[in-house]
Design an enzyme around this catalytic site. Structure first.
Site, short mmCIF file in Angstrom:
data_model
loop_
_atom_site.label_atom_id
_atom_site.label_comp_id
_atom_site.label_asym_id
_atom_site.label_seq_id
_atom_site.Cartn_x
_atom_site.Cartn_y
_atom_site.Cartn_z
N THR A 26 0.81 -1.22 0.00
CA THR A 26 0.00 0.00 0.00
C THR A 26 0.84 1.27 0.00
O THR A 26 0.31 2.37 -0.17
CB THR A 26 -0.94 0.02 1.22
OG1 THR A 26 -0.17 -0.18 2.41
CG2 THR A 26 -1.97 -1.10 1.11
N HIS A 36 8.73 1.07 6.54
CA HIS A 36 9.36 1.65 7.71
C HIS A 36 9.68 0.52 8.69
O HIS A 36 9.30 -0.64 8.48
CB HIS A 36 8.52 2.77 8.33
CG HIS A 36 7.19 2.35 8.90
ND1 HIS A 36 7.05 1.41 9.89
CD2 HIS A 36 5.93 2.78 8.62
CE1 HIS A 36 5.78 1.28 10.21
NE2 HIS A 36 5.07 2.08 9.44
N HIS A 84 7.28 -2.19 9.82
CA HIS A 84 6.85 -3.22 8.86
C HIS A 84 7.76 -4.44 8.87
O HIS A 84 7.39 -5.50 8.35
CB HIS A 84 6.88 -2.67 7.42
CG HIS A 84 5.90 -1.57 7.15
ND1 HIS A 84 6.21 -0.45 6.44
CD2 HIS A 84 4.60 -1.44 7.51
CE1 HIS A 84 5.15 0.34 6.36
NE2 HIS A 84 4.16 -0.24 7.00
N LYS A 142 -8.85 -0.99 11.41
CA LYS A 142 -9.16 0.27 10.76
C LYS A 142 -10.59 0.74 11.10
O LYS A 142 -11.52 -0.06 11.14
CB LYS A 142 -9.03 0.14 9.24
CG LYS A 142 -7.60 -0.17 8.78
CD LYS A 142 -6.67 0.97 9.12
CE LYS A 142 -5.24 0.66 8.73
NZ LYS A 142 -4.31 1.74 9.12
N ARG A 191 -9.87 1.56 3.82
CA ARG A 191 -8.60 2.00 3.25
C ARG A 191 -8.78 2.62 1.88
O ARG A 191 -9.71 2.28 1.15
CB ARG A 191 -7.63 0.80 3.14
CG ARG A 191 -7.12 0.28 4.47
CD ARG A 191 -6.18 -0.88 4.26
NE ARG A 191 -5.72 -1.46 5.50
CZ ARG A 191 -4.54 -1.21 6.05
NH1 ARG A 191 -3.72 -0.36 5.47
NH2 ARG A 191 -4.19 -1.80 7.17
N GLN A 195 -7.14 -13.80 1.36
CA GLN A 195 -5.88 -14.11 2.04
C GLN A 195 -5.82 -15.58 2.42
O GLN A 195 -4.75 -16.20 2.36
CB GLN A 195 -5.69 -13.23 3.27
CG GLN A 195 -4.33 -13.47 3.94
CD GLN A 195 -3.95 -12.41 4.93
OE1 GLN A 195 -4.17 -11.23 4.71
NE2 GLN A 195 -3.36 -12.82 6.05
N ASP A 204 -1.69 -9.02 14.61
CA ASP A 204 -2.94 -8.44 14.13
C ASP A 204 -3.50 -9.19 12.93
O ASP A 204 -4.64 -8.96 12.52
CB ASP A 204 -2.75 -6.96 13.80
CG ASP A 204 -1.66 -6.72 12.76
OD1 ASP A 204 -0.77 -7.57 12.61
OD2 ASP A 204 -1.69 -5.66 12.11
N LYS A 225 1.07 0.92 16.76
CA LYS A 225 2.17 0.21 16.13
C LYS A 225 3.39 1.11 16.02
O LYS A 225 3.28 2.28 15.63
CB LYS A 225 1.79 -0.28 14.73
CG LYS A 225 0.86 -1.46 14.71
CD LYS A 225 0.70 -1.93 13.28
CE LYS A 225 -0.36 -2.99 13.16
NZ LYS A 225 -0.52 -3.44 11.77
N LYS A 268 6.91 4.87 13.57
CA LYS A 268 6.91 6.30 13.27
C LYS A 268 7.28 7.08 14.53
O LYS A 268 7.10 6.62 15.64
CB LYS A 268 5.54 6.75 12.76
CG LYS A 268 5.15 6.10 11.43
CD LYS A 268 3.85 6.65 10.92
CE LYS A 268 3.49 6.02 9.58
NZ LYS A 268 2.22 6.56 9.04
N THR A 269 7.83 8.28 14.32
CA THR A 269 8.17 9.18 15.42
C THR A 269 7.48 10.51 15.14
O THR A 269 6.75 10.65 14.17
CB THR A 269 9.69 9.41 15.49
OG1 THR A 269 10.09 10.19 14.34
CG2 THR A 269 10.44 8.09 15.49
#
Length: 414
Positions: free
Chosen positions: A44, A49, A52, A86, A90, A177, A198, A238, A241-242
């Protein structure tokens, strides 16, 4: 040669969280027989990052132990988007966007896995088999095995249900899936799927689909699903990220210093797992290091992860820049730098500079940071977002701009 100690390593390092049949999983890993394992990701975005990459760190261990690793890029499932966790549907991507993302992500994956040699990892795209399946055939052959009540009880759909927005479109994600697992077993001999906690509902759906097909077809194929714990912040989000943004794996998306500092912002509770994932340091040493001095442990973690992902040269650059800024050093050669022309200097406020250097996301964000007392110029607090830098601010040959405690930018004039 298969390393039969992998199960013990996964358990010791806390990398096995859930398993559909742990005893069978243990026996297979200790049997000495090569296994085929896969992990699926939807492309996606055009990069990865650090959050992942948890499953890839684990798959790296499977490959080093002698097992065959398959990475599934969800070119088909990304068209729907995983509803897990979510509250909104998405964004729908075009086929062209997905194809482009797959190609760009491949480069990042080589950091973790070997795609050459005697036991190369393999990348597959589920669009390649879904494009040949008609809707009617898929629903007749596989959709018949999915119970809607059971699907709705899964955590995968909780947030979407609570917000009253779950669509039939999204309900198709789990069967797709699940079919991936069945297809990879038929075509590649894959018997294990590993993924984040998850994804447990989606992973188990594949295991159960094969069981129902066994009953229908008189076969005896046992698939095993397993998950790793998620890297979560104390707020339950999760990690990856910062406040400055994502800790990207691609070198062209983030500087060595920002990568290093991004890792440094790892919550204390996540440090042990980060060591377990990204390093080979024994767990006893890791726990001792953390107990004795969490700050030094984080410094070691930053260096080791930066070296692993970006190479030793970048790790040294980032470490030295951090020491110069936070350890009393004087060499700022490796600190993130922005070159400004005289013309820019005469027309740019401090808010403009914060924005153009990406210390702040926007001019309004820059203004708020200044007004809240979070911006410093040469270690003096900036009180006016309209302030224009002057020659006197460059007495040392540069001006040092800081946002918050740790986000620096050295400004030099061309």
């Amino acid at each position: 040669m298969i390393d039969t100690n992998l199960y013990n390593v996964l358990k010791e390092r806390g990398l096995l969280y859930q398993c559909s049949d742990e005893e069978a999983f243990k026996k297979r890993l200790e049997s000495g027989e090569p296994l085929v394992i896969y992990e699926g990701s939807d492309p996606t975005m055009d990069s990865l990052h650090i959050g992942h990459c948890v499953p890839y760190c684990i798959l790296r261990r499977f490959q080093k132990a002698g097992h065959k690793v398959i990475l599934l890029m969800g070119g088909a499932t990304a068209c729907i988007g995983d509803p897990s966790g979510k509250s909104d549907m998405r964004k729908m991507l075009t086929y062209e966007d997905i194809k482009s993302n797959v190609e760009k992500i491949k480069k990042s994956l080589s950091v973790f896995l070997d795609f050459d040699g005697e036991n190369p990892a393999e990348i597959v795209n589920n669009y390649d088999w879904f494009k040949n399946l008609t809707y009617i055939d898929f629903m007749r052959d596989y959709g018949v095995h999915f119970n809607i009540n059971k699907m709705l009880s899964s955590e995968i759909y909780n947030n979407r249900l609570e917000n009253g927005g779950l669509t039939f479109f999204e309900m198709g994600y789990m069967p797709m899936q699940a079919y991936d697992f069945v297809h990879l077993n038929r075509e590649k001999g894959c018997t294990i799927q590993y993924g984040g906690a998850d994804q447990w509902g989606n992973i188990v759906a594949g295991v159960e689909l094969q069981r129902k097909l066994n009953f229908q077809n008189g076969t005896d194929i046992e698939l095993i699903g397993a998950t790793n714990p998620l890297l979560l912040t104390p707020e339950g989000k999760k990690m990856g990220k910062t406040e400055k943004g994502a800790i990207w794996i691609d070198k062209d998306k983030i500087s060595p210093y920002d990568f290093y500092q991004g890792v440094y912002q790892t919550p204390d509770a996540c440090v042990e797992m980060m060591f377990a994932l990204f390093t080979e340091i024994p767990m006893d040493e890791i726990r001792k290091m953390i107990a004795e001095d969490i700050v030094k442990a984080k410094e070691t973690l930053c260096f080791e992860i930066t070296k692993f992902v970006r190479g030793e040269e970048d790790a040294i650059i980032a470490r030295d820049a951090s020491k110069s800024l936070f350890g009393g050093g004087t060499n700022l050669d490796n600190v993130p730098t922005y070159e400004m022309t005289r013309e820019e200097l005469s027309t740019s406020s401090v808010a403009d500079i914060l924005t153009v250097t990406k210390l702040c996301a926007s001019k309004s964000d820059s203004r708020r940071m200044v007004e809240n007392g979070g911006v410093y110029l040469n270690e003096e607090k900036v009180t006016d977002f309209r302030y224009m830098l002057k020659d006197s601010d460059f007495e040392k040959g540069y001006a040092l701009l800081r946002k918050g405690k740790k986000n620096y930018m050295k400004i030099v004039l061309k």
